[in-house]
Design a protein around this motif. Structure first.
Motif, mmCIF file in Angstrom:
data_model
loop_
_atom_site.group_PDB
_atom_site.id
_atom_site.type_symbol
_atom_site.label_atom_id
_atom_site.label_comp_id
_atom_site.label_asym_id
_atom_site.label_seq_id
_atom_site.Cartn_x
_atom_site.Cartn_y
_atom_site.Cartn_z
ATOM 1 N N PHE A 36 0.859 -1.173 0.000
ATOM 2 C CA PHE A 36 0.000 0.000 0.000
ATOM 3 C C PHE A 36 0.895 1.222 0.000
ATOM 4 O O PHE A 36 2.082 1.146 0.322
ATOM 5 C CB PHE A 36 -0.924 0.020 1.221
ATOM 6 C CG PHE A 36 -0.215 0.035 2.549
ATOM 7 C CD1 PHE A 36 0.230 1.224 3.126
ATOM 8 C CD2 PHE A 36 0.032 -1.149 3.231
ATOM 9 C CE1 PHE A 36 0.899 1.226 4.337
ATOM 10 C CE2 PHE A 36 0.704 -1.150 4.451
ATOM 11 C CZ PHE A 36 1.132 0.043 5.001
ATOM 12 N N TRP A 86 2.170 -8.569 3.010
ATOM 13 C CA TRP A 86 2.676 -7.306 2.500
ATOM 14 C C TRP A 86 4.092 -7.554 2.004
ATOM 15 O O TRP A 86 4.779 -8.440 2.508
ATOM 16 C CB TRP A 86 2.696 -6.236 3.583
ATOM 17 C CG TRP A 86 1.355 -5.832 4.119
ATOM 18 C CD1 TRP A 86 0.929 -5.929 5.418
ATOM 19 C CD2 TRP A 86 0.256 -5.254 3.392
ATOM 20 N NE1 TRP A 86 -0.361 -5.464 5.540
ATOM 21 C CE2 TRP A 86 -0.801 -5.034 4.306
ATOM 22 C CE3 TRP A 86 0.069 -4.906 2.048
ATOM 23 C CZ2 TRP A 86 -2.027 -4.480 3.929
ATOM 24 C CZ3 TRP A 86 -1.148 -4.354 1.665
ATOM 25 C CH2 TRP A 86 -2.172 -4.135 2.596
ATOM 26 N N VAL A 182 -6.969 -5.018 -0.634
ATOM 27 C CA VAL A 182 -5.735 -4.239 -0.696
ATOM 28 C C VAL A 182 -5.982 -2.812 -1.193
ATOM 29 O O VAL A 182 -5.462 -1.858 -0.597
ATOM 30 C CB VAL A 182 -4.684 -4.963 -1.556
ATOM 31 C CG1 VAL A 182 -3.490 -4.043 -1.837
ATOM 32 C CG2 VAL A 182 -4.204 -6.230 -0.845
ATOM 33 N N TYR A 185 -7.144 -0.691 1.617
ATOM 34 C CA TYR A 185 -6.045 -0.228 2.462
ATOM 35 C C TYR A 185 -5.362 0.986 1.834
ATOM 36 O O TYR A 185 -5.054 1.972 2.520
ATOM 37 C CB TYR A 185 -5.009 -1.342 2.649
ATOM 38 C CG TYR A 185 -5.265 -2.261 3.810
ATOM 39 C CD1 TYR A 185 -4.913 -1.889 5.106
ATOM 40 C CD2 TYR A 185 -5.851 -3.508 3.628
ATOM 41 C CE1 TYR A 185 -5.131 -2.740 6.182
ATOM 42 C CE2 TYR A 185 -6.081 -4.356 4.698
ATOM 43 C CZ TYR A 185 -5.723 -3.966 5.968
ATOM 44 O OH TYR A 185 -5.951 -4.803 7.033
ATOM 45 N N ASP A 186 -5.119 0.915 0.549
ATOM 46 C CA ASP A 186 -4.429 1.994 -0.142
ATOM 47 C C ASP A 186 -5.207 3.302 -0.009
ATOM 48 O O ASP A 186 -4.629 4.361 0.275
ATOM 49 C CB ASP A 186 -4.256 1.614 -1.614
ATOM 50 C CG ASP A 186 -2.979 2.180 -2.208
ATOM 51 O OD1 ASP A 186 -1.992 2.341 -1.467
ATOM 52 O OD2 ASP A 186 -2.972 2.466 -3.409
#
Length: 207
Positions: A36, A86, A182, A185-186
């Motif tokens: 991220f 990650w 994902v 999250y970014d």
């Protein structure tokens, strides 16, 4: 008494047998790697330096999610998403995202790292309290990513707190899939840091 040759033969046979057993064990599937935070563009790095130095202090990061695994919470139970990592510890990716957010901002604040030969008028501490995926609508529904950060800005010449605030973003994933979680999250990280940068610029006044 058995001869040394026979003993060596027995050891060799045992080693071959063990090697055969090991080769028959199932191999684990390699984890998919994600990240991220957006990389800093070349033109952003070349932007003029700010006029107010802010030292970023060492801070806390939610221990359960500070590593390279994606933490999930469902009905009070914590678990990690299988076969997913990650690309680096989340705490390290967060640090890089913080620096990138300030580097790409055209404002007057410049982040100073520890050990850098520069004067800091302010000290910024960002404690990441929550960095997790919450299944608040059941284990099969699209979860929500929660990023919650406590920010504290203090003077570089005194111990007084100038301002402190809680930043929180909750971004619903488009689906209950890693490829949809994902990006959530970014976005949550980007939205939180946009507010952090604006708040820091507002309170870190130029002398």
């Amino acid at each position: 008494m058995r001869s040394p040759l026979l003993r060596l033969a027995a050891v060799g046979a045992a080693a071959l047998a063990l090697s055969g057993c090991v080769s028959l064990l199932p191999k684990s599937k390699p984890a998919d790697l994600y990240r991220f935070g957006q990389p800093v563009a070349a033109e952003a790095v070349a932007a003029p330096a700010g006029t107010v130095g802010v030292l970023r202090a060492n801070a806390l990061f939610q221990r359960e999610s500070s590593g390279d695994r994606l933490l999930t919470i469902s009905q009070g139970k914590a678990a990690y998403i299988a076969e997913t990592r990650w690309v680096a510890p989340a705490a390290a990716l967060w640090d890089a995202a913080v620096l990138a957010a300030f580097d790409t901002d055209p404002g007057h604040v410049r982040i100073i790292s520890r050990g850098e030969p520069a004067t800091a008028a302010y000290i910024l501490r960002l404690d990441v309290r929550n960095f997790e995926t919450q299944y608040d609508r059941g284990p099969k529904a699209a979860p929500v990513v929660v990023v919650r950060v406590r920010g504290a800005l203090t003077s570089g010449t005194s111990a007084g707190v100038i301002s402190e605030r809680i930043f929180e973003k909750r971004v619903r994933a488009a689906d209950n899939r890693v490829s949809a979680i994902v990006p959530a999250y970014d976005k949550a990280v980007a939205d939180v840091l946009a507010e952090v940068v604006a708040w820091t610029s507002e309170n870190a006044k130029a002398s």
